[in-house]
Each structure stands twice: as structure tokens, then as C-alpha cells.
Enzyme design. Sequence first.
Site, PDB file in Angstrom:
ATOM      1  N   SER A 178      12.901   7.808  -7.541  1.00 30.32           N
ATOM      2  CA  SER A 178      13.778   8.953  -7.328  1.00 30.32           C
ATOM      3  C   SER A 178      14.975   8.643  -6.449  1.00 30.32           C
ATOM      4  O   SER A 178      15.999   9.312  -6.567  1.00 30.32           O
ATOM      5  CB  SER A 178      12.978  10.118  -6.744  1.00 30.32           C
ATOM      6  OG  SER A 178      12.279   9.708  -5.591  1.00 30.32           O
ATOM      7  N   HIS A 206      12.080  11.816 -13.254  1.00 31.28           N
ATOM      8  CA  HIS A 206      13.488  11.498 -13.531  1.00 31.28           C
ATOM      9  C   HIS A 206      13.693  10.841 -14.894  1.00 31.28           C
ATOM     10  O   HIS A 206      14.817  10.454 -15.226  1.00 31.28           O
ATOM     11  CB  HIS A 206      14.050  10.618 -12.419  1.00 31.28           C
ATOM     12  CG  HIS A 206      13.932  11.268 -11.079  1.00 31.28           C
ATOM     13  ND1 HIS A 206      14.842  12.195 -10.628  1.00 31.28           N
ATOM     14  CD2 HIS A 206      12.971  11.178 -10.129  1.00 31.28           C
ATOM     15  CE1 HIS A 206      14.455  12.628  -9.436  1.00 31.28           C
ATOM     16  NE2 HIS A 206      13.323  12.031  -9.116  1.00 31.28           N
ATOM     17  N   LYS A 237      14.123  19.403 -13.249  1.00 33.16           N
ATOM     18  CA  LYS A 237      15.188  18.390 -13.211  1.00 33.16           C
ATOM     19  C   LYS A 237      15.938  18.435 -14.535  1.00 33.16           C
ATOM     20  O   LYS A 237      16.657  19.381 -14.786  1.00 33.16           O
ATOM     21  CB  LYS A 237      14.592  17.055 -12.820  1.00 33.16           C
ATOM     22  CG  LYS A 237      14.175  17.133 -11.350  1.00 33.16           C
ATOM     23  CD  LYS A 237      13.381  16.002 -10.802  1.00 33.16           C
ATOM     24  CE  LYS A 237      13.120  16.289  -9.323  1.00 33.16           C
ATOM     25  NZ  LYS A 237      12.039  15.518  -8.755  1.00 33.16           N
TER      26      LYS A 237
HETATM   27  C1  LIG Z   1      11.129  15.897  -7.714  1.00 30.54           C
HETATM   28  C2  LIG Z   1       9.960  15.021  -7.853  1.00 30.54           C
HETATM   29  C3  LIG Z   1       8.672  15.556  -7.828  1.00 30.54           C
HETATM   30  C4  LIG Z   1       8.397  16.975  -7.490  1.00 30.54           C
HETATM   31  O1  LIG Z   1       8.696  17.796  -8.546  1.00 30.54           O
HETATM   32  P1  LIG Z   1       8.969  19.336  -8.249  1.00 30.54           P
HETATM   33  O2  LIG Z   1       8.764  20.012  -9.541  1.00 30.54           O
HETATM   34  O3  LIG Z   1      10.376  19.404  -7.755  1.00 30.54           O
HETATM   35  O4  LIG Z   1       7.987  19.750  -7.199  1.00 30.54           O
HETATM   36  C5  LIG Z   1       7.613  14.704  -8.074  1.00 30.54           C
HETATM   37  N1  LIG Z   1       7.814  13.397  -8.302  1.00 30.54           N
HETATM   38  C6  LIG Z   1       9.036  12.852  -8.303  1.00 30.54           C
HETATM   39  C7  LIG Z   1       9.185  11.390  -8.573  1.00 30.54           C
HETATM   40  C8  LIG Z   1      10.151  13.638  -8.056  1.00 30.54           C
HETATM   41  O5  LIG Z   1      11.351  13.107  -8.035  1.00 30.54           O
END
Ligand SMILES: *Cc1c(COP(=O)(O)O)cnc(C)c1O
Length: 405
Positions: A178, A206, A237
Site C-alpha cells: 500500500s 490495491h 478503493k
Molecule cells: C486500505 C487497506 C485495507 C483496509 O481496507 P478498508 O476497507 O479501508 O478497511 C486493508 N489492506 C490493505 C493492504 C489496505 O491498503
Amino acid sequence: MRRSEVRERLRELELAGLLRSRQCVEGPQGPRLQVDGRTFLAFCSNDYLGLANHPAPARAARDAIERFGIGAGASAHISGHTRVHEELEERLARFVGLPRALHFSTGYMANLGVLPSLIGPGDAVFSDRLNHASLIDAARLSRAEVLVYPHCDVEALELRLRQSDHRAKLVATDAVFSMDGDLAPLPKLLELCERYDAWLVVDDAHGFGVLGHNGTGSLAHWGLRSPRIVYIGTLGKAAGVFGAFAAADAEVIEWIVQRARTYMFTTATPPPLAAALLAALDVIESETWRRTHLAALIERAGTRVSQLKCLGSPSASAIQPLIVGDNTLALTLMERLRQHGIWVPAIRPPTVPAGTARLRISLSAGHTQEDVERLFQTLETLYPKPVESTFPRQSGAGNEVEGPR
Ligand SMILES: *Cc1c(COP(=O)(O)O)cnc(C)c1O
């Protein structure tokens, strides 16, 4: 920490350049954000396909409010699992090509629910050093032994697996990291999991919507399938809405349904969100230009990042880190960009390891080539020379702070 220490501890964060403060954004997400009456060209969000303010999911949510109201009323196991949640789970499973999917409120909760369902005391989690905080916390919560391996280091992982005499083993990794944007070597990780009889939990926060055929994610990107894989996709995302899901073989998902505490002991997500997500999946499948355009932006940004003097290298994903090292330098660069009407977040420990503070440039299909060009032209005037000479690299206390990684 005692009550009397709070003020002093906040002061320490501030002195170390580690105090976080939020900006209050007016209006919808997009490549331009309004803050304090100013408009910024923003490279902050994980809205990789520009769907957070797309009319179709918003319309679907409005229509679903008419049919379902706003709240789910109870946990999924009681009466909160509605027709639209059911449809979403079927659709997600089909989308990623796995037998069954389970919808979670967030990615954080999906990870916290999945890992402790699969492993516990006496077992081991093998965790990439740069894994997302939610995987780290999930590993701890499982009460299995946590063995951290150096970032993407397959040999180091194999050594740890070979030496392990734990009952059950689980390898957990981000598919696209991330804060660095690089891809985990999933085929090699799967090979090891097969050789050493381990689960492979792939957090594709991602990659979902971005990588693979039609944006179906990292497993499609690498062409992987295995009954040992538990795939985690997040929906806040690239999908532009909110939520997450786990997908795997049907019996594995059935077990998670029975065991994941972050699924069982929480109110089901509002049905209109599930409806919005169904519409977002339609858009991902039909508006393929979004991924093509994003890929062109990634290529351009990658070239420009490699021309700047920074640690790290450009990535193949929508996340392009500009690693500058020092916390204060990262903040200064962010501030200078803001003075030029550009918003790129500075990422500091504990989100990234000490000494690797960075600007995290994230690209979206909502950006134009001109937007990217403007960012890098501005960066070239600020970095590396002018900023480095004004703000020499320090190894201040901030870099030594050990974060909760
Ligand atoms: C953003 C993210 C999460 C968390 O996801 P949310 O739905 O925002 O709680 C989990 N793992 C990774 C790698 C992330 O980037």
C-alpha cells in the site's frame, strides 16, 4: 500510558514531525478537492478508477434506499443479510473467479476476521515486513506465532517455513503494497505454500479493480488459483464505495461465516452500499477506458519518478512513492506542493518504516495527462536540490520512533 502523560506524548509526536492532522474536504472526492475555500489538484486517494463520485453507484444507492431503507438493523447472522447483500456476494465471487465470497464491512475487519478463523495458538503466521497494519493486527489477534520475513524475500520465507514445526501455517501478504506500490511475488509464495502446506492470504486492496483482466485483481494478473488461497478484496478503493470481501473455496468461506468475529458481532452494512457496489462492478466491467487510461498515467508517472533523485523505484501500480527518508523533509515537500495548489500526502512512521518517509502519489483514472505533468513539473522545481539544501536531512528522534508495525 497514564492520563497525566497525554499532553507530553502529543508534544513528542509534534517535535518528531509525527503529529497527524486532518483536512476537512468540502464536496465529493475526485482529482480536485476543495479545502478551506481553495481547490487542490489531489494525488491522495485510493479512488483509482474515479468511481467515488460516479453517478451510477450513487443512483443505485438512492434507488436502494427506496427499497431497503438505510440501515441493515442487525448482524448478518440475525436478520441483516438482505437480498442485495446476497446478490453482491454472488457477483463478487464471479468477478474474481472464486467459488464463494463473503462481504465484510471493511478490509480491516475482513483481515481481523479471516486470520483468527484459520489459525490460532500453536500455529504460525508468516508476514511480509511491509504488510498493511490490518494484516499485522490480524496476525496478532490470531494468537498464532508471528514470523515476519523481509519484504518480498522468498528465500527468507522458505527458510522460516522449513524450520517451522507449527501445526498450521499461514502466509499473509499484501498483493500490491500500500505504501510502495510494488507487487508481491505471488506465484512463488503460492509455490512455497504448496510445498509447506500453508494457507496463502492475499490482501488485494490495491489490486482489485486495477490489475488483471477487467480489473479482476492480482490473482488474475498472475493467473493463480488454489484451494489454499483466501483472497481479500476491498471495495472502498478502486470500487469507489466502501466495504470488503473474502473469497475462496465454498467450504472455506462457510467456515469463515461460522467463525469470523468481525462478521458475526457487527451490524451488517447498509443495503444501499451493497447496491452501490453492484453498480460500481458494472462500471468497472463496462467502462474499460478507465483502466486503460490509468495504465497510461502510471507509465508516465513511473518515468518521471525515476528521473527524480529519490530512494526506491517507480512501481507498476497506481501508487508511486517518492521516498525522501526524513519526516520533516516529507512534510516540507508536501507543504510546498500545497502552496502550488497540489496535494500529495506525506507518509511517515508508523505507516512506513522509520527513515523512509515519503510522498505517496496515487493516480486515478480521473486525472488527465496534464494533471500528472503539472505535478512532476512542480516537483522538479522543488526537489531534490532546493528543498534538500534548505532542509538538510536529519536523523532526528522521529526516525528512531518504533511504530506498531
Ligand atoms: C486500505 C487497506 C485495507 C483496509 O481496507 P478498508 O476497507 O479501508 O478497511 C486493508 N489492506 C490493505 C493492504 C489496505 O491498503
